[in-house]
Scaffold this active site. Structure first.
Site, short mmCIF file in Angstrom:
data_model
loop_
_atom_site.label_atom_id
_atom_site.label_comp_id
_atom_site.label_asym_id
_atom_site.label_seq_id
_atom_site.Cartn_x
_atom_site.Cartn_y
_atom_site.Cartn_z
N CYS A 1 43.24 52.28 28.34
CA CYS A 1 42.49 53.21 29.19
C CYS A 1 43.21 54.54 29.40
CB CYS A 1 42.18 52.58 30.53
SG CYS A 1 41.13 51.13 30.39
N HIS B 1 40.73 58.27 35.82
CA HIS B 1 40.16 57.21 35.00
C HIS B 1 39.19 56.42 35.89
CE1 HIS B 1 39.51 53.85 32.49
NE2 HIS B 1 40.27 53.02 33.17
N ASN C 1 33.51 51.48 33.35
CA ASN C 1 34.81 51.87 32.81
C ASN C 1 34.68 51.99 31.29
OD1 ASN C 1 37.41 51.89 31.82
ND2 ASN C 1 38.16 50.22 33.09
O1 UT7 Z 1 40.88 50.16 33.32
C1 UT7 Z 1 42.05 49.42 33.17
C2 UT7 Z 1 42.57 48.95 34.44
N1 UT7 Z 1 41.66 48.03 35.06
C3 UT7 Z 1 41.53 48.07 36.36
O2 UT7 Z 1 42.09 48.92 37.00
C4 UT7 Z 1 40.70 47.00 37.02
C5 UT7 Z 1 41.39 46.60 38.29
N2 UT7 Z 1 40.76 45.48 38.99
C6 UT7 Z 1 39.57 45.56 39.65
O3 UT7 Z 1 38.87 46.54 39.58
C7 UT7 Z 1 39.21 44.42 40.58
O4 UT7 Z 1 40.31 43.55 40.69
C8 UT7 Z 1 37.95 43.61 40.15
C9 UT7 Z 1 36.72 44.44 40.40
C10 UT7 Z 1 38.06 43.21 38.70
C11 UT7 Z 1 37.83 42.35 41.01
O5 UT7 Z 1 37.77 42.71 42.39
P1 UT7 Z 1 38.74 42.02 43.46
O6 UT7 Z 1 38.36 42.56 44.77
O7 UT7 Z 1 40.15 42.23 43.00
O8 UT7 Z 1 38.32 40.54 43.39
P2 UT7 Z 1 39.20 39.25 43.03
O9 UT7 Z 1 39.54 39.21 41.59
O10 UT7 Z 1 40.34 39.14 44.02
O11 UT7 Z 1 38.18 38.08 43.34
C12 UT7 Z 1 37.68 37.83 44.69
C13 UT7 Z 1 36.60 36.77 44.59
C14 UT7 Z 1 37.05 35.53 43.81
O12 UT7 Z 1 36.47 34.39 44.41
P3 UT7 Z 1 37.33 33.45 45.41
O13 UT7 Z 1 38.50 32.99 44.58
O14 UT7 Z 1 37.75 34.35 46.54
O15 UT7 Z 1 36.36 32.38 45.77
C15 UT7 Z 1 36.42 35.74 42.45
O16 UT7 Z 1 36.17 34.53 41.77
O17 UT7 Z 1 35.47 37.26 43.92
C16 UT7 Z 1 35.13 36.41 42.83
N3 UT7 Z 1 34.56 37.22 41.76
C17 UT7 Z 1 33.26 37.55 41.71
N4 UT7 Z 1 32.23 37.25 42.52
C18 UT7 Z 1 31.02 37.74 42.19
C19 UT7 Z 1 35.20 37.79 40.71
N5 UT7 Z 1 34.33 38.49 39.95
C20 UT7 Z 1 33.13 38.35 40.56
C21 UT7 Z 1 31.83 38.83 40.27
N6 UT7 Z 1 30.83 38.50 41.12
N7 UT7 Z 1 31.58 39.61 39.21
#
Ligand code: UT7
Length: 320
Positions: free
Chosen positions: A114, A247, A277
């Site tokens: 990225c 980004h 993204n």
């Molecule tokens: O471009 C290159 C660099 N990339 C980035 O910078 C991406 C960075 N990361 C992110 O943008 C975020 O971490 C995400 C958007 C990918 C995820 O958001 P988050 O707030 O960090 O969520 P998380 O991974 O901590 O997950 C929280 C909860 C989990 O459930 P439990 O374990 O709390 O029950 C996940 O399983 O949300 C769940 N979850 C979802 N729920 C509904 C993860 N993805 C989804 C989804 N829909 N799509």
């Protein structure tokens, strides 16, 4: 005389197909509200079957050439940043050179995930400042939809397709003021997309995998540091920056960087709501949009920054 790499043209291309959060929620366990609240994304563009990184790069590049009102033959270096090249080789840069009908120039690809377009701007700046090149085309082009695992709700909600381009030319007037790029190869397991064929492991899935939450934390901290580094190198204050062009990974990461700059979101170029993204294309797509709609004007100081797999991260400070 100080020579600067000055922006003389920008371009961008987004494929026609729109995939909404609602569309995705029909195939994986997610919802429009979850995606929007956690990322700021409502939809993304998906390339058609006949499109490739080089075909999208060509459209973005032609727009930049047209804005600059130069002949394509004047370009003496093409740098394409992509993680989704048409072929392992020839490079997408060479394919773009051919598509643009340029017979004599140097063309190659770089791969910094990225952060690719920022790394491309850094290279273009070095070539122009050293006198090794006069007119450089930098393109970020990605078909992320083809390396996304559409059954993985942690990643498939994030990515989209597109291409962004910028043309830079040696000039006495200010242009790129500084670039800052970094890499740290310890984090393969947090964000990667393997190449099964090259690994000799055809059973490995060649899709993006990410520990999103861990990447998120590193990205916020790292981008905060790159802001400080860029300002210090230019002896500038936060208030000297007119526009932040980040980004487009997650609106919460973007907002954290804006907060660090004490900058209102009105001065941050955000495109991810309808683009997601687009990896190495995202910064140049956003830059192009704000140049073309008149937000970024000649004389404005623009901070472009990115963070991606590797990890790689960097910034470019430009007086437009
Ligand atoms: O471009 C290159 C660099 N990339 C980035 O910078 C991406 C960075 N990361 C992110 O943008 C975020 O971490 C995400 C958007 C990918 C995820 O958001 P988050 O707030 O960090 O969520 P998380 O991974 O901590 O997950 C929280 C909860 C989990 O459930 P439990 O374990 O709390 O029950 C996940 O399983 O949300 C769940 N979850 C979802 N729920 C509904 C993860 N993805 C989804 C989804 N829909 N799509």
């Amino acid at each position: 005389m100080t020579v600067y790499a000055r922006v003389i043209g920008t371009g961008g291309y987004l494929p026609a197909e729109i995939k909404t959060n609602e569309d995705i929620s029909k195939t994986v366990d997610t919802s429009d509200s979850w995606i929007f609240e956690r990322t700021g994304i409502t939809s993304r563009r998906i390339a058609a079957a006949h499109e490739t990184a080089s075909s999208m790069a060509e459209i973005a590049a032609r727009q930049a050439i047209e804005m600059a009102a130069i002949a394509a033959e004047e370009i003496d270096l093409i740098i394409v940043a992509t993680g989704t090249p048409d072929n392992v080789y020839p490079s997408t840069g060479c394919m773009l050179q051919h598509r643009l009908g340029i017979k004599k120039c140097v063309a190659f690809d770089i791969q910094a995930a990225c952060s690719g377009s920022i790394f491309g701007l850094d290279m273009a700046n070095q070539y122009i400042k050293s006198g090794a090149a006069k007119t450089v085309l930098v393109v970020g082009a990605e078909i992320c939809s083809r390396i996304v695992d559409w059954t993985d709700r942690g990643t498939c909600i994030l990515f989209g397709d597109g291409a962004g381009a910028v043309l830079l030319q040696a000039a006495e007037q200010e242009g790129i003021l500084s670039t800052h790029i970094h890499s740290d190869g310890r984090f393969e397991d947090l964000l990667k997309c393997p190449n099964p064929q090259a690994l000799g492991e055809p059973d490995v899935a060649g899709y993006i995998s990410m520990k999103g939450n861990e990447v998120f934390k590193v990205a916020v901290n790292t981008l905060g540091r790159i802001v400080d580094e860029t300002l210090a190198a230019n002896n500038m204050q936060k208030s000297d920056i007119d526009w932040l062009v980040p980004h487009q990974a997650n609106i919460r990461i973007i907002a954290a960087t804006a907060k660090k700059l004490k900058m209102s979101m009105d001065h941050v170029v955000v495109t991810l709501q309808e683009q997601g993204n687009t990896s190495s294309a995202s910064v140049l797509l956003a830059f192009n949009e704000a140049v073309r709609d008149g937000r970024i004007q000649r004389g404005h100081v623009v901070l472009l920054e990115a963070f991606g797999a590797g990890f790689t991260w960097g910034s470019a400070l430009i007086r437009y």
